[in-house]
Design an enzyme around this catalytic site. Structure first.
Site, mmCIF file in Angstrom:
data_model
loop_
_atom_site.group_PDB
_atom_site.id
_atom_site.type_symbol
_atom_site.label_atom_id
_atom_site.label_comp_id
_atom_site.label_asym_id
_atom_site.label_seq_id
_atom_site.Cartn_x
_atom_site.Cartn_y
_atom_site.Cartn_z
ATOM 1 N N ASP A 58 -0.473 11.654 -2.460
ATOM 2 C CA ASP A 58 -0.807 11.039 -1.175
ATOM 3 C C ASP A 58 -2.313 11.027 -0.946
ATOM 4 O OD1 ASP A 58 -0.799 9.993 1.343
ATOM 5 O OD2 ASP A 58 0.192 11.681 2.309
ATOM 6 N N ASP A 97 -4.109 4.622 2.112
ATOM 7 C CA ASP A 97 -3.053 5.608 2.250
ATOM 8 C C ASP A 97 -1.846 5.256 1.397
ATOM 9 O OD1 ASP A 97 -1.458 7.676 3.097
ATOM 10 O OD2 ASP A 97 -0.933 6.755 4.997
#
Length: 415
Positions: free
Chosen positions: A298, A99
């Site tokens: 992201d 992440d």
């Protein structure tokens, strides 16, 4: 090999494949991460990020590099991408989602009271069985480094608490242990959370690897060894041959580069500025000013978020190009441009290209355009909200985060 009809150069012919079922699709869309493993559907995720970015809410030496495989997490109930690493001494295998939208890494740990931890693929990591685990003291610099994600002190041990945009959360003890990336690449004193309570997670991943830009992330921890450049390639769902490289070569050939935007208010995020969108070779009539709030890149958010003005223009152009296919009901009440491909052996999908500042272009892979038979984009709340470049649109590109030079690079066809 499919028998594709002739088609204009700006379109691709793609053999039809079975999309995820609607119940599975709904679960994946609900499990988006901002700033960690999760994000709310629709505009809330981008609004959360915009609030962080807007302020509401030593010299590095690259010495080596290490590459480990990435793979889709569908078999574990997530649309994020995962890596398998070893934690502790002896090393215990743990599958962690990667992440770039969060910093604190964590795995679920024993002991964990009944119903306090979710069901996961592997056994819970037990720090008591690791010869190299150490919890940080409450007065340590590492504990202070947590800032707003610190959660006080318990039995003289530092506690952390991370909550995500959809309300899911993890809390436990903050400490360090040995992280084995490969059999020969070992990170000593890897900082991570030992989660003893987690809520709102519906997948079976063992934990999360934070690759954000703030001090707590793996990228920052390893900067003296690997430097402050890393890259990854997220493969199509039908394959598993992706990679994550720490110490990526910032000057490597084949990349289209765009400036990296950073915020002092939210150092976690890596930002870029979208300038234009092209569908089937035609640039959408959307002023560049619509994208002025920027977007974050992201890996932990599944679907890309666009300003509503841009999204509506994209949706209209895409529907026009896809008029040969009957429409289908929206997926999970989120994706509103869906199609019924039953009976079609091949489908022809208009090419979509994203152009970023300084002319960097992403010609999206077919797997980055459709998700479960639907257009894989969502609108933000308002045109002033920060957008998100999600992992679906990043598929098959090597995405390079060259923090020292302040740029993000995209190299197509890397996996």
């Amino acid at each position: 090999m499919s028998n594709c009809p002739s088609y204009p150069i700006q379109k691709w012919c793609h053999a039809a494949t079975g999309p995820p079922s609607r119940p599975v699709l709904a679960g994946h869309l609900q499990r988006e991460a901002v700033p960690g493993g999760n994000a709310p559907p629709g505009p809330t995720a981008s609004a959360y990020i915009h609030a962080k970015v807007s302020g509401n809410g030593t010299k590095e030496l690259q010495q080596s590099a290490v590459t480990i495989p990435t793979s889709p997490g569908f078999s574990l109930g997530t649309a994020e991408y995962v890596v398998t690493v070893g934690v502790g001494t002896p090393a215990v295998s743990q599958v962690m989602s990667i992440d770039t939208g969060s910093d604190v890494s964590w795995v679920q740990c024993a002991p964990c009271p009944a119903r306090s931890c979710y069901s996961q693929k592997d056994k819970l990591f037990d720090p008591a069985k690791s010869a190299t685990y150490a919890a940080f003291s409450c007065g340590s610099a590492q504990c202070a480094q947590l800032g707003g994600e610190g959660n006080g002190c318990l039995n003289s041990q530092c506690q952390y608490f991370v909550t995500y945009g959809d309300g899911s959360a993890t809390t436990g003890t903050y400490g360090s242990d040995t992280l084995s990336l490969t059999s020969s690449d070992v990170v000593k004193s890897f900082q991570f959370g030992c989660s003893h309570r987690a809520a709102g997670f519906v997948d079976q991943v063992d934990g999360l690897m934070g690759l954000g830009g703030d001090a707590e992330s793996l990228v920052s921890h390893t900067a003296t060894t690997y430097g402050k450049a890393f890259s990854y390639c997220l493969p199509r769902p039908s394959t598993s041959a992706g990679f994550l490289t720490l110490g990526a070569a910032g000057g490597a050939a084949g990349f289209a580069h765009t400036p990296m935007a950073r915020s002092r208010n939210a150092p976690t995020f890596y930002g870029v500025f979208l300038q234009a969108i092209t569908v089937a070779g035609t640039r959408l009539d959307v002023p560049a000013s619509v994208f002025s709030a920027g977007s974050i890149v992201d890996s932990g958010t599944v679907i890309t978020r666009l300003p509503p003005t841009a999204y509506r223009a994209l949706r209209a152009a895409f529907r026009k190009e896809m008029k040969a296919y009957p429409s289908a009901a929206p997926a999970a009440n989120l994706l509103d441009t869906c199609f019924n491909f039953n009976g079609f052996s091949t489908i022809t999908v208009p090419k979509i290209a994203l152009t970023f500042s300084r002319g960097a272009v992403m010609d999206l892979d077919i797997s980055g355009i459709l998700y479960g038979g639907c257009l894989a984009f969502l609108p933000t709340g308002t045109d002033g909200d920060t957008g998100i470049l999600g992992n679906v649109q990043q598929r098959t590109f090597e995405v390079l985060y060259d923090i020292n030079s302040g740029s993000v690079g995209f190299r197509p066809g890397a996996c």
